[in-house]
Design a protein around this motif. Structure first.
Motif, PDB file in Angstrom:
ATOM      1  N   SER A  14      -1.319  -4.036 -11.717  1.00  0.00           N
ATOM      2  CA  SER A  14      -2.446  -3.048 -11.890  1.00  0.00           C
ATOM      3  C   SER A  14      -4.022  -3.237 -11.682  1.00  0.00           C
ATOM      4  O   SER A  14      -4.289  -4.702 -11.592  1.00  0.00           O
ATOM      5  CB  SER A  14      -2.439  -2.907 -13.548  1.00  0.00           C
ATOM      6  OG  SER A  14      -1.090  -2.445 -14.006  1.00  0.00           O
ATOM      7  N   ARG A  16      -7.809  -2.894 -12.294  1.00  0.00           N
ATOM      8  CA  ARG A  16      -8.715  -2.525 -13.359  1.00  0.00           C
ATOM      9  C   ARG A  16     -10.315  -2.607 -12.818  1.00  0.00           C
ATOM     10  O   ARG A  16     -11.115  -2.471 -13.760  1.00  0.00           O
ATOM     11  CB  ARG A  16      -8.426  -3.083 -14.511  1.00  0.00           C
ATOM     12  CG  ARG A  16      -7.009  -3.022 -14.971  1.00  0.00           C
ATOM     13  CD  ARG A  16      -6.823  -3.513 -16.494  1.00  0.00           C
ATOM     14  NE  ARG A  16      -5.398  -3.284 -16.911  1.00  0.00           N
ATOM     15  CZ  ARG A  16      -4.269  -4.339 -16.745  1.00  0.00           C
ATOM     16  NH1 ARG A  16      -4.292  -5.180 -15.961  1.00  0.00           N
ATOM     17  NH2 ARG A  16      -3.172  -3.761 -17.258  1.00  0.00           N
ATOM     18  N   GLN A 171      -4.071   4.883 -22.029  1.00  0.00           N
ATOM     19  CA  GLN A 171      -5.354   5.095 -22.142  1.00  0.00           C
ATOM     20  C   GLN A 171      -6.138   6.405 -21.586  1.00  0.00           C
ATOM     21  O   GLN A 171      -6.936   6.799 -22.336  1.00  0.00           O
ATOM     22  CB  GLN A 171      -6.220   3.868 -21.851  1.00  0.00           C
ATOM     23  CG  GLN A 171      -6.100   2.749 -22.699  1.00  0.00           C
ATOM     24  CD  GLN A 171      -6.745   1.420 -22.238  1.00  0.00           C
ATOM     25  OE1 GLN A 171      -6.659   1.097 -21.236  1.00  0.00           O
ATOM     26  NE2 GLN A 171      -7.942   1.101 -23.200  1.00  0.00           N
ATOM     27  N   ARG A 213       6.426 -12.233 -15.895  1.00  0.00           N
ATOM     28  CA  ARG A 213       7.718 -11.832 -16.336  1.00  0.00           C
ATOM     29  C   ARG A 213       8.716 -12.752 -16.782  1.00  0.00           C
ATOM     30  O   ARG A 213       8.652 -13.803 -16.591  1.00  0.00           O
ATOM     31  CB  ARG A 213       8.358 -11.262 -14.982  1.00  0.00           C
ATOM     32  CG  ARG A 213       7.505 -10.170 -14.468  1.00  0.00           C
ATOM     33  CD  ARG A 213       7.484  -8.843 -15.147  1.00  0.00           C
ATOM     34  NE  ARG A 213       6.794  -7.826 -14.476  1.00  0.00           N
ATOM     35  CZ  ARG A 213       5.311  -7.470 -14.432  1.00  0.00           C
ATOM     36  NH1 ARG A 213       4.671  -8.218 -15.085  1.00  0.00           N
ATOM     37  NH2 ARG A 213       5.033  -6.300 -13.924  1.00  0.00           N
TER      38      ARG A 213
HETATM   39  C1  LIG Z   1       3.606   3.462 -19.320  1.00  0.00           C
HETATM   40  C2  LIG Z   1       2.677   2.540 -19.338  1.00  0.00           C
HETATM   41  C3  LIG Z   1       1.362   2.473 -19.766  1.00  0.00           C
HETATM   42  C4  LIG Z   1       0.171   1.806 -19.404  1.00  0.00           C
HETATM   43  N1  LIG Z   1      -0.886   2.042 -20.156  1.00  0.00           N
HETATM   44  C5  LIG Z   1      -2.197   0.980 -19.799  1.00  0.00           C
HETATM   45  C6  LIG Z   1      -3.237   1.336 -20.576  1.00  0.00           C
HETATM   46  O1  LIG Z   1      -3.413   2.215 -21.168  1.00  0.00           O
HETATM   47  N2  LIG Z   1      -4.367   0.363 -20.073  1.00  0.00           N
HETATM   48  C7  LIG Z   1      -3.894  -0.546 -19.129  1.00  0.00           C
HETATM   49  O2  LIG Z   1      -4.716  -1.456 -19.025  1.00  0.00           O
HETATM   50  N3  LIG Z   1      -2.840  -0.868 -18.564  1.00  0.00           N
HETATM   51  C8  LIG Z   1      -1.931  -0.144 -18.937  1.00  0.00           C
HETATM   52  N4  LIG Z   1      -0.570  -0.452 -18.179  1.00  0.00           N
HETATM   53  C9  LIG Z   1      -0.476  -1.300 -17.488  1.00  0.00           C
HETATM   54  C10 LIG Z   1       0.470  -2.696 -18.168  1.00  0.00           C
HETATM   55  O3  LIG Z   1      -0.540  -3.362 -18.886  1.00  0.00           O
HETATM   56  C11 LIG Z   1       0.951  -3.555 -16.874  1.00  0.00           C
HETATM   57  O4  LIG Z   1       1.696  -2.725 -15.950  1.00  0.00           O
HETATM   58  C12 LIG Z   1       1.883  -4.647 -17.266  1.00  0.00           C
HETATM   59  O5  LIG Z   1       0.929  -5.394 -17.934  1.00  0.00           O
HETATM   60  C13 LIG Z   1       2.030  -5.307 -16.049  1.00  0.00           C
HETATM   61  O6  LIG Z   1       1.152  -5.647 -15.039  1.00  0.00           O
HETATM   62  P1  LIG Z   1       1.185  -5.223 -13.828  1.00  0.00           P
HETATM   63  O7  LIG Z   1       1.240  -3.864 -13.643  1.00  0.00           O
HETATM   64  O8  LIG Z   1      -0.058  -5.838 -13.069  1.00  0.00           O
HETATM   65  O9  LIG Z   1       2.334  -5.902 -13.007  1.00  0.00           O
HETATM   66  C14 LIG Z   1       0.381   0.641 -18.664  1.00  0.00           C
HETATM   67  C15 LIG Z   1       1.797   0.605 -17.829  1.00  0.00           C
HETATM   68  C16 LIG Z   1       2.941   1.320 -18.175  1.00  0.00           C
HETATM   69  C17 LIG Z   1       3.854   1.505 -17.250  1.00  0.00           C
END
Ligand SMILES: Cc1cc2nc3c(=O)[nH]c(=O)nc-3n(C[C@H](O)[C@H](O)[C@H](O)COP(=O)(O)O)c2cc1C
Length: 226
Positions: A14, A16, A171, A213
């Protein structure tokens, strides 16, 4: 960026923090075109995309932050994941939140910095574009979510191929009436999820957030193997 499938899956994370550079429509078109090769039950292809940039995106950002500051509770148009208090899921959420706050220099009791972080999420982390995924309300509520999950991941992986970062975000749809006001998403569609998309800002400390994980053994039972 040339990479094989496994590299892409392992590399995706993710994002940000984004550069402001706009993303050409044709590029997002390519990403979606590849992503909709995702499988779906009976090939029903329940996904519908609203891709937003520019002025409407700014308006949504402002509107969501305004509502948050006014103390209006964020809410979703579909049932979000929940868990019982004593479960491992809550513990994982706490672990992630602690890690993020540590990286971002946010003290637990610092409400104003926590709110700032929340607002960054509501602002799609200032990405130059966002992809919203909707489904028709004629479809059952939870059924299409499996298909959407597949297309969602495909979007993130295809974006990575083009050097773009993504963050899947509940969000981004937590003030759905604001989103609806500036996009014209019809009432017949259910707003499910947002994906922030843009070129990653390598200097943004938020992009050093890493997630852990559980080992495979914790989630997998092997039946009939030696
Ligand atoms: C359905 C879903 C909703 C999520 N909503 C948010 C969010 O609102 N804000 C955010 O910062 N990350 C959000 N995430 C990201 C997750 O926090 C993130 O995928 C998880 O911590 C694993 O980290 P990575 O994606 O870096 O591997 C979301 C992920 C998914 C799958």
């Amino acid at each position: 960026m040339e990479m094989n499938i496994l590299d892409a899956i392992r590399m995706r994370k993710s994002i940000r923090g984004y550069k402001p550079d706009p993303i050409p429509k044709a590029l997002i078109m390519d990403i979606i075109e590849a992503a909709i090769k995702a499988p779906s039950a009976v090939n029903c292809q329940p996904w519908e995309f609203f891709v937003i940039t520019g002025e409407p995106l700014l308006k949504i950002r402002e509107g969501a932050v305004e509502k948050f500051r006014a103390g209006e509770n964020p809410h979703s148009e579909h049932e979000l994941i929940t868990w019982t208090k004593d479960s491992v899921y809550g513990a994982r959420q706490v672990e992630l939140a602690k890690h993020i706050f540590q990286i971002m220099g946010i003290a637990r009791e610092d409400k104003s910095k926590r709110n700032e972080w929340m607002e960054r999420g509501l602002r799609y982390f200032d990405a130059p574009a966002a992809i919203l995924i909707c489904v028709d309300k004629k479809l059952s509520e939870s059924g299409p979510l499996l298909d959407l999950g597949a297309v969602m991941q495909n979007i993130c992986l295809s974006a990575l191929h083009h050097g773009l970062g993504t963050c899947i975000e509940d969000q981004g749809v937590m003030y759905p009436e604001v989103v609806r006001q500036h996009t014209g998403i019809p009432a017949s569609k259910r707003l499910i999820i947002a994906i922030a998309i843009g070129f990653p800002d390598r200097d943004d400390v938020a992009n050093t957030i890493t997630s852990t994980r559980e080992p495979v053994e914790n989630s997998t039972k092997w039946i009939g193997f030696d």
